[in-house]
Design a protein around this motif. Structure first.
Motif, mmCIF file in Angstrom:
data_model
loop_
_atom_site.group_PDB
_atom_site.id
_atom_site.type_symbol
_atom_site.label_atom_id
_atom_site.label_comp_id
_atom_site.label_asym_id
_atom_site.label_seq_id
_atom_site.Cartn_x
_atom_site.Cartn_y
_atom_site.Cartn_z
ATOM 1 N N ASN A 76 0.834 -1.207 0.000
ATOM 2 C CA ASN A 76 0.000 0.000 0.000
ATOM 3 C C ASN A 76 0.865 1.252 0.000
ATOM 4 O O ASN A 76 0.569 2.234 -0.700
ATOM 5 C CB ASN A 76 -0.934 -0.005 1.207
ATOM 6 C CG ASN A 76 -2.261 -0.678 0.907
ATOM 7 O OD1 ASN A 76 -2.907 -0.365 -0.087
ATOM 8 N ND2 ASN A 76 -2.659 -1.611 1.755
ATOM 9 N N LYS A 77 1.943 1.224 0.775
ATOM 10 C CA LYS A 77 2.840 2.382 0.818
ATOM 11 C C LYS A 77 3.575 2.540 -0.505
ATOM 12 O O LYS A 77 3.783 3.663 -0.981
ATOM 13 C CB LYS A 77 3.813 2.237 1.983
ATOM 14 C CG LYS A 77 3.107 2.429 3.322
ATOM 15 C CD LYS A 77 3.987 2.183 4.516
ATOM 16 C CE LYS A 77 3.193 2.473 5.796
ATOM 17 N NZ LYS A 77 3.946 2.168 7.022
ATOM 18 N N ARG B 133 1.328 4.208 -2.938
ATOM 19 C CA ARG B 133 1.291 5.665 -2.759
ATOM 20 C C ARG B 133 2.510 6.334 -3.380
ATOM 21 O O ARG B 133 2.489 7.526 -3.688
ATOM 22 C CB ARG B 133 1.173 6.010 -1.266
ATOM 23 C CG ARG B 133 -0.196 5.682 -0.693
ATOM 24 C CD ARG B 133 -0.440 6.371 0.636
ATOM 25 N NE ARG B 133 0.281 5.758 1.720
ATOM 26 C CZ ARG B 133 -0.148 4.721 2.427
ATOM 27 N NH1 ARG B 133 -1.313 4.161 2.143
ATOM 28 N NH2 ARG B 133 0.569 4.231 3.417
#
Length: 219
Positions: A97-98, A101
């Motif tokens: 998820n990071k 981003r």
């Protein structure tokens, strides 16, 4: 003596795993980005010892704090697939998820694959989220995403069964170099009247041209 990636790769081929580990760790410390991937490769092939894996994780966690996308993505790979005690699906999802981003295309695909497999019990493992991840990965340059989108439209599991959309992304994936996708696209052509997919081919080429005009590099 200065070492490079080829030295590390040579050591792996010779079975000198400790030497390869030390070379790749040194390259990572000197900001040689591809070395993170090489350490992940060694881990997936179980060519590292548990204490070496711990060192790799500490290094990648430190670099993750420095917003290094290579370290963040590869840390997700280790938590997800490395056959060691560090295996942790929740941490893998967090790292990917990071990395998403940070707009790492492979991270979107990795998350989608987790939700289609080991993590299908997770709250975000919905068909709409899986398809959204694949489309975002494709728009950022993931060749694999195009093929996986096609597969979902072929089997109808996470997307509406749709020959036109399946062919569109098989054609795109094949045009980007996926031989299996090219073969499946040709099979689909043979199952439909001649010229049936001609319009979709043109749309797919325009779609690729538009993305490439935005400096998207597919890999």
């Amino acid at each position: 003596m200065a070492y490079d990636l080829e030295d590390g790769e040579r050591a792996v081929k010779l079975g000198a795993y400790r030497q390869a580990f030390e070379i790749f760790m040194m390259l990572c410390a000197n900001s040689e980005d591809p070395a993170y991937y090489k350490l992940s490769e060694m881990a997936l092939a179980k060519q590292l010892k548990e204490d070496e894996i711990d060192e790799v994780v500490r290094l990648m966690e430190k670099e993750y704090d420095n917003h290094n996308w290579q370290a963040t993505y590869n840390l997700g790979i280790l938590y997800w697939r490395a056959p060691y005690s560090i295996h942790n699906l929740e941490k893998a999802v967090e790292m990917f998820n990071k990395a998403c981003r940070m707009e790492v295309p492979q991270a979107f695909v990795a998350l989608a694959k987790i939700y289609m497999g080991d993590g299908k019990h997770l709250p975000l493992a919905t068909s709409s989220n899986i398809m959204n991840l694949l489309h975002e990965g494709f728009k950022l340059g993931s060749m694999e995403a195009a093929y996986l989108i096609a597969k979902q439209h072929l089997d109808g599991k996470h997307a509406k069964k749709d020959d036109d959309e399946a062919y569109r992304y098989l054609f795109i994936s094949g045009r980007l170099g996926n031989l299996e996708a090219k073969k499946q696209a040709m099979i689909m052509q043979g199952l439909h009247p001649e010229g049936y997919f001609r319009g979709i081919q043109k749309e797919a080429i325009d779609q690729l041209d538009e993305l490439e005009s935005k400096m998207i590099v597919f890999k």
